[in-house]
Enzyme design. Sequence first.
Site, PDB file in Angstrom:
ATOM      1  N   CYS A  65       0.872  -1.179   0.000  1.00 19.79           N
ATOM      2  CA  CYS A  65       0.000   0.000   0.000  1.00 19.79           C
ATOM      3  C   CYS A  65       0.907   1.226   0.000  1.00 19.79           C
ATOM      4  O   CYS A  65       2.044   1.165  -0.466  1.00 19.79           O
ATOM      5  CB  CYS A  65      -0.949  -0.022   1.193  1.00 19.79           C
ATOM      6  N   ARG A  66       0.439   2.312   0.541  1.00 18.56           N
ATOM      7  CA  ARG A  66       1.242   3.534   0.537  1.00 18.56           C
ATOM      8  C   ARG A  66       2.375   3.460   1.560  1.00 18.56           C
ATOM      9  O   ARG A  66       3.523   3.691   1.243  1.00 18.56           O
ATOM     10  CB  ARG A  66       0.362   4.763   0.831  1.00 18.56           C
TER      11      ARG A  66
END
Length: 98
Positions: A65-66
């Site tokens: 993810c981020r």
Amino acid sequence: MNYTNINNKKLRELMKEDVLLIDIRNKDEYEEKRIQNSINIQLHDLLYNIDEIEEYKDKKVIIYCRSGHRSITACNLLVMQGFKHIYNLEKGIINYKL
């Protein structure tokens, strides 16, 4: 915990094998920057789309993810669904380098 946290170096090693790389961020984030050969299944859609990745239950699946937080949730969901070889990219795409 039945998944393994990995760093960029380990990611590069794993990507030489037959792995599924899942970006669980939203579509805008995915379009902006992504890791080559990844597919985008947003975290909130993961369980609804589990049949799309069912064939990888016994193969290696890398989640990112981020920053590495949402991916932990995704890893846990896949482990609960019976996936055996789950990897979480620590610090997510923020820290990703080719």
